[in-house]
Design a protein around this motif. Structure first.
Motif, PDB file in Angstrom:
ATOM      1  N   HIS A 196      19.357  75.300 108.428  1.00 37.30           N
ATOM      2  CA  HIS A 196      20.579  74.528 108.210  1.00 37.30           C
ATOM      3  C   HIS A 196      20.449  73.082 108.702  1.00 37.30           C
ATOM      4  N   ASP A 197      19.648  72.289 108.014  1.00 36.72           N
ATOM      5  CA  ASP A 197      19.549  70.872 108.364  1.00 36.72           C
ATOM      6  C   ASP A 197      20.767  70.089 107.899  1.00 36.72           C
ATOM      7  N   ILE A 198      21.358  70.523 106.767  1.00 28.11           N
ATOM      8  CA  ILE A 198      22.532  69.827 106.237  1.00 28.11           C
ATOM      9  C   ILE A 198      23.532  70.872 105.728  1.00 28.11           C
ATOM     10  N   ILE A 199      24.768  70.763 106.228  1.00 29.30           N
ATOM     11  CA  ILE A 199      25.821  71.731 105.920  1.00 29.30           C
ATOM     12  C   ILE A 199      27.005  71.009 105.299  1.00 29.30           C
ATOM     13  N   LEU A 200      27.621  71.646 104.301  1.00 30.51           N
ATOM     14  CA  LEU A 200      28.852  71.154 103.699  1.00 30.51           C
ATOM     15  C   LEU A 200      29.971  72.135 104.017  1.00 30.51           C
ATOM     16  N   ASP A 201      31.077  71.615 104.542  1.00 32.85           N
ATOM     17  CA  ASP A 201      32.276  72.428 104.756  1.00 32.85           C
ATOM     18  C   ASP A 201      33.312  71.976 103.736  1.00 32.85           C
ATOM     19  N   ILE A 202      33.644  72.876 102.806  1.00 30.25           N
ATOM     20  CA  ILE A 202      34.589  72.555 101.731  1.00 30.25           C
ATOM     21  C   ILE A 202      35.996  72.944 102.166  1.00 30.25           C
ATOM     22  N   ALA A 203      36.977  72.153 101.730  1.00 31.97           N
ATOM     23  CA  ALA A 203      38.375  72.332 102.146  1.00 31.97           C
ATOM     24  C   ALA A 203      38.447  72.229 103.670  1.00 31.97           C
ATOM     25  N   THR A 204      37.785  71.208 104.184  1.00 33.46           N
ATOM     26  CA  THR A 204      37.613  71.037 105.624  1.00 33.46           C
ATOM     27  C   THR A 204      38.911  70.745 106.356  1.00 33.46           C
ATOM     28  N   GLY A 205      39.920  70.250 105.630  1.00 32.27           N
ATOM     29  CA  GLY A 205      41.212  69.968 106.265  1.00 32.27           C
ATOM     30  C   GLY A 205      41.062  68.959 107.386  1.00 32.27           C
ATOM     31  N   THR A 206      41.498  69.346 108.572  1.00 35.96           N
ATOM     32  CA  THR A 206      41.445  68.430 109.718  1.00 35.96           C
ATOM     33  C   THR A 206      40.159  68.581 110.535  1.00 35.96           C
ATOM     34  N   GLY A 207      39.177  69.287 110.001  1.00 37.35           N
ATOM     35  CA  GLY A 207      37.841  69.281 110.584  1.00 37.35           C
ATOM     36  C   GLY A 207      37.538  70.295 111.666  1.00 37.35           C
TER      37      GLY A 207
END
Length: 194
Positions: A9-20
């Motif tokens: 996991h060098d690069i991760i995307l969090d979708i619908a991240t909202g307020t993080g």
């Protein structure tokens, strides 16, 4: 986080991240880059402040974007996470195909989403809670019953369990599993891109 830390996991995307909240939690993995994607600029503003306060700006980037047209090249991410956002996707299968597109081969998808308990007593209590209690509390505290009614309605009708696994499989994912949480009122879905 425990499912992702076992994978590359060098690069991760969090979708619908909202307020993080999820990107901040993911930062403990010491991932090189984490991107939080959301369609709401106001939510992202709050998330950006949270990231800055925690001193994570070099690791985490908050970005405006739609899950139906993810603004990244194919095969960009090692892992993609979504927490309580999938049931809000306007076009579920189109969004799943976009997620598949931007995930690297052997990449991991982890989704946390509402579900419906299978035990009859818990199921009855669950529906009483989401159909009556949540909208009632929402009306008292926010004066906006409809927003909380949407939360109840979307949680009650969203596809879950094997039916959701089948959608992931239909759209190319492999090693698909679901792990019921909190007596079945939520599930974690795990899938890989071949």
């Amino acid at each position: 986080i425990n499912l992702i830390k076992k994978q590359k996991h060098d690069i991760i995307l969090d979708i619908a991240t909202g307020t993080g909240d999820i990107v901040v939690a993911l930062s403990q993995l010491k991932t090189k880059q984490i991107i939080g994607l959301d369609i709401s600029p106001k939510m992202l503003e709050i998330g950006e402040k949270k990231v800055a306060l925690k001193g994570l700006k070099s690791q985490i980037k908050m970005q405006l974007g739609d899950c139906e047209a993810i603004p990244f090249d194919a095969s960009t991410f090692d892992a993609i996470t979504i927490a309580f956002g999938v049931r809000n996707f306007e076009n579920l299968e189109k969004s799943i195909r976009e997620i598949f597109r931007v995930l690297k081969s052997y990449g991991t998808l982890v989704i946390l989403e509402t579900a419906v308990p299978q035990n009859k007593i818990l199921k009855y209590l669950y529906f009483q809670y989401i159909q009556n209690f949540i909208p009632f509390v929402g009306k008292i505290f926010s004066k906006n019953r409809s927003a909380y009614q949407y939360l109840s309605d979307s949680a009650a009708i969203f596809t879950y369990g094997q039916a959701f696994n089948n959608i992931l499989i239909k759209n190319g994912f492999i090693d698909v599993e679901d792990f019921p949480q909190t007596l079945g009122i939520a599930s974690i879905y795990f899938a890989k891109k071949p």
